[in-house]
Design an enzyme around this catalytic site. Structure first.
Site, PDB file in Angstrom:
ATOM      1  N   LYS A   1       7.193  24.817  26.194  1.00  0.00           N
ATOM      2  CA  LYS A   1       7.257  24.741  24.731  1.00  0.00           C
ATOM      3  C   LYS A   1       8.657  24.347  24.262  1.00  0.00           C
ATOM      4  CE  LYS A   1       6.119  29.128  24.321  1.00  0.00           C
ATOM      5  NZ  LYS A   1       5.990  29.565  25.721  1.00  0.00           N
TER       6      LYS A   1
ATOM      7  N   ARG B   1       2.054  34.726  17.983  1.00  0.00           N
ATOM      8  CA  ARG B   1       1.684  35.181  19.323  1.00  0.00           C
ATOM      9  C   ARG B   1       0.619  36.252  19.292  1.00  0.00           C
ATOM     10  NH1 ARG B   1       6.835  33.796  22.176  1.00  0.00           N
ATOM     11  NH2 ARG B   1       6.672  34.596  24.261  1.00  0.00           N
TER      12      ARG B   1
ATOM     13  N   ARG C   1      14.531  28.349  36.099  1.00  0.00           N
ATOM     14  CA  ARG C   1      15.096  27.869  34.820  1.00  0.00           C
ATOM     15  C   ARG C   1      16.585  28.220  34.688  1.00  0.00           C
ATOM     16  NH1 ARG C   1      12.076  29.191  29.436  1.00  0.00           N
ATOM     17  NH2 ARG C   1      12.112  31.300  30.295  1.00  0.00           N
TER      18      ARG C   1
ATOM     19  N   ARG D   1      18.132  33.599  31.981  1.00  0.00           N
ATOM     20  CA  ARG D   1      17.685  34.585  30.996  1.00  0.00           C
ATOM     21  C   ARG D   1      17.364  35.911  31.671  1.00  0.00           C
ATOM     22  NH1 ARG D   1      13.243  31.696  27.230  1.00  0.00           N
ATOM     23  NH2 ARG D   1      12.206  33.681  27.604  1.00  0.00           N
TER      24      ARG D   1
HETATM   25  P1  AP5 Z   1      10.575  25.947  28.889  1.00  0.00           P
HETATM   26  O1  AP5 Z   1      10.451  24.687  28.104  1.00  0.00           O
HETATM   27  O2  AP5 Z   1      11.825  26.734  28.736  1.00  0.00           O
HETATM   28  O3  AP5 Z   1       9.269  26.857  28.642  1.00  0.00           O
HETATM   29  P2  AP5 Z   1       8.813  27.742  27.418  1.00  0.00           P
HETATM   30  O4  AP5 Z   1       7.352  27.494  27.198  1.00  0.00           O
HETATM   31  O5  AP5 Z   1       9.710  27.565  26.251  1.00  0.00           O
HETATM   32  O6  AP5 Z   1       8.964  29.182  28.074  1.00  0.00           O
HETATM   33  P3  AP5 Z   1       9.632  30.515  27.562  1.00  0.00           P
HETATM   34  O7  AP5 Z   1       9.878  31.362  28.760  1.00  0.00           O
HETATM   35  O8  AP5 Z   1      10.776  30.245  26.643  1.00  0.00           O
HETATM   36  O9  AP5 Z   1       8.446  31.113  26.751  1.00  0.00           O
HETATM   37  P4  AP5 Z   1       8.235  32.560  26.351  1.00  0.00           P
HETATM   38  O10 AP5 Z   1       7.123  32.378  25.386  1.00  0.00           O
HETATM   39  O11 AP5 Z   1       7.981  33.517  27.439  1.00  0.00           O
HETATM   40  O12 AP5 Z   1       9.666  33.038  25.810  1.00  0.00           O
HETATM   41  P5  AP5 Z   1      10.260  33.167  24.352  1.00  0.00           P
HETATM   42  O13 AP5 Z   1      11.680  32.842  24.407  1.00  0.00           O
HETATM   43  O14 AP5 Z   1       9.397  32.480  23.368  1.00  0.00           O
HETATM   44  O15 AP5 Z   1      10.349  25.578  30.432  1.00  0.00           O
HETATM   45  C1  AP5 Z   1      10.391  26.574  31.446  1.00  0.00           C
HETATM   46  C2  AP5 Z   1      10.960  25.987  32.736  1.00  0.00           C
HETATM   47  O16 AP5 Z   1      10.072  24.974  33.228  1.00  0.00           O
HETATM   48  C3  AP5 Z   1      12.327  25.278  32.556  1.00  0.00           C
HETATM   49  O17 AP5 Z   1      13.086  25.494  33.694  1.00  0.00           O
HETATM   50  C4  AP5 Z   1      11.945  23.792  32.396  1.00  0.00           C
HETATM   51  O18 AP5 Z   1      12.981  22.922  32.826  1.00  0.00           O
HETATM   52  C5  AP5 Z   1      10.731  23.691  33.305  1.00  0.00           C
HETATM   53  N1  AP5 Z   1       9.757  22.696  32.847  1.00  0.00           N
HETATM   54  C6  AP5 Z   1       9.423  22.386  31.551  1.00  0.00           C
HETATM   55  N2  AP5 Z   1       8.481  21.426  31.518  1.00  0.00           N
HETATM   56  C7  AP5 Z   1       8.219  21.115  32.829  1.00  0.00           C
HETATM   57  C8  AP5 Z   1       7.319  20.187  33.450  1.00  0.00           C
HETATM   58  N3  AP5 Z   1       6.514  19.413  32.722  1.00  0.00           N
HETATM   59  N4  AP5 Z   1       7.308  20.138  34.794  1.00  0.00           N
HETATM   60  C9  AP5 Z   1       8.117  20.948  35.548  1.00  0.00           C
HETATM   61  N5  AP5 Z   1       8.990  21.836  35.018  1.00  0.00           N
HETATM   62  C10 AP5 Z   1       9.023  21.920  33.661  1.00  0.00           C
HETATM   63  O19 AP5 Z   1      10.110  34.732  24.106  1.00  0.00           O
HETATM   64  C11 AP5 Z   1      10.865  35.654  24.849  1.00  0.00           C
HETATM   65  C12 AP5 Z   1      10.495  37.086  24.435  1.00  0.00           C
HETATM   66  O20 AP5 Z   1      10.800  37.279  23.039  1.00  0.00           O
HETATM   67  C13 AP5 Z   1       9.017  37.444  24.561  1.00  0.00           C
HETATM   68  O21 AP5 Z   1       8.684  37.873  25.863  1.00  0.00           O
HETATM   69  C14 AP5 Z   1       8.894  38.566  23.511  1.00  0.00           C
HETATM   70  O22 AP5 Z   1       9.428  39.757  24.001  1.00  0.00           O
HETATM   71  C15 AP5 Z   1       9.801  38.059  22.398  1.00  0.00           C
HETATM   72  N6  AP5 Z   1       9.096  37.215  21.411  1.00  0.00           N
HETATM   73  C16 AP5 Z   1       9.370  35.899  21.124  1.00  0.00           C
HETATM   74  N7  AP5 Z   1       8.551  35.445  20.167  1.00  0.00           N
HETATM   75  C17 AP5 Z   1       7.731  36.486  19.842  1.00  0.00           C
HETATM   76  C18 AP5 Z   1       6.655  36.634  18.930  1.00  0.00           C
HETATM   77  N8  AP5 Z   1       6.239  35.627  18.154  1.00  0.00           N
HETATM   78  N9  AP5 Z   1       6.037  37.846  18.872  1.00  0.00           N
HETATM   79  C19 AP5 Z   1       6.434  38.887  19.620  1.00  0.00           C
HETATM   80  N10 AP5 Z   1       7.449  38.816  20.509  1.00  0.00           N
HETATM   81  C20 AP5 Z   1       8.087  37.619  20.622  1.00  0.00           C
HETATM   82 MG    MG Z   2      11.088  28.800  25.232  1.00  0.00          MG
END
Ligand code: AP5
Ligand code: MG
Length: 210
Positions: free
Chosen positions: A13, A88, A127, A155
């Site tokens: 994402k 979410r 990552r 992270r």
């Molecule tokens: P990346 O693009 O970073 O993936 P992402 O989908 O953004 O993954 P996240 O881990 O950021 O998602 P998340 O939803 O768990 O975390 P968030 O920060 O939102 O890519 C990942 C890796 O893959 C990278 O190394 C990249 O280079 C590689 N990659 C990308 N595309 C690729 C491809 N096509 N092929 C191969 N490799 C590839 O949330 C973190 C925490 O915050 C949550 O756990 C929760 O506690 C809290 N939180 C955030 N939002 C909310 C919400 N709305 N409600 C409640 N809690 C929330």
């Molecule tokens: Mg992300």
């Protein structure tokens, strides 16, 4: 254009949002990034969110809805925005709907990036994020160039144990959004196992109605 990117942790994402913001000139709104900033700054919200984040659980809906309400009110959202990692839960999606209705706007597209759980752990544990630019890398799939080792961070929630909990939270609390948005006729899916460039092309084709 008001877009939402849905997908499991590590589905890509953030990677895709950062590529789309340049093309469409609209901001990325990542609740994860906003929360991590709050944790780093040691704000009251950050302190409340930290424990859930470190444990791979979702932060409470009221905190998240408050964040989004403030963020969508900012001037740079007038042309549109890309929601990354929000909503979410069903209550978050309903709150977003009410908020957008009050603002006289609507979600145009919800695009789900589909990646099987087996691939997620490798993605997450490889990552690296630049602390200078926020750029997202992967040691194998998208290796950093021109970055110093000391500027790349891992992270705190990017370890195998926590990612398995994040995946459970995704399947239990977030996946029901697929049905929610399918019923509204604004939902599309993209194969998130393609390479980064082809995923961007698939997303652009949906946005441009091709
Ligand atoms: P990346 O693009 O970073 O993936 P992402 O989908 O953004 O993954 P996240 O881990 O950021 O998602 P998340 O939803 O768990 O975390 P968030 O920060 O939102 O890519 C990942 C890796 O893959 C990278 O190394 C990249 O280079 C590689 N990659 C990308 N595309 C690729 C491809 N096509 N092929 C191969 N490799 C590839 O949330 C973190 C925490 O915050 C949550 O756990 C929760 O506690 C809290 N939180 C955030 N939002 C909310 C919400 N709305 N409600 C409640 N809690 C929330
Ligand atoms: Mg992300």
């Amino acid at each position: 254009m008001n877009l939402m990117l849905l997908g499991a942790p590590g589905a890509g994402k953030g990677t895709q949002a950062k590529l789309l913001i340049d093309k469409y000139e609209i901001p990325q709104i990542s609740t994860g990034d906003i929360l991590r900033e709050a944790v780093k700054a040691g704000t009251e919200m950050g302190l409340k969110a930290k424990e859930a984040m470190d444990n791979g659980q979702l932060v409470s809906d009221d905190i998240i809805i408050g964040i989004i309400k403030d963020r969508l009110a900012q001037a740079d959202c007038k042309k549109g925005f890309i929601l990354d990692g929000f909503p979410r839960t069903i209550p978050q999606a309903e709150a977003l709907e009410n908020l957008m209705q009050d603002m006289g706007i609507k979600l145009d597209n919800v695009i789900s990036l589909n990646v099987p759980d087996e691939e997620i752990v490798e993605r997450i544990t490889g990552r690296r994020v630049s602390k200078l630019t926020g750029k997202i890398y992967h040691i194998k799939y998208n290796p950093p160039v021109d970055e110093k080792e000391e500027d790349l961070i891992i992270r705190k929630d990017d370890n195998k144990e926590t990612v398995l909990k994040r995946l459970s939270a995704y399947h239990e609390q977030t996946a029901p959004l697929v049905d929610f948005y399918q019923k509204k006729g604004i939902f599309s899916e993209v194969d998130g196992t393609q390479d980064i460039e082809n995923i961007t092309k698939s997303i652009e084709a949906i946005l441009e109605g091709k």
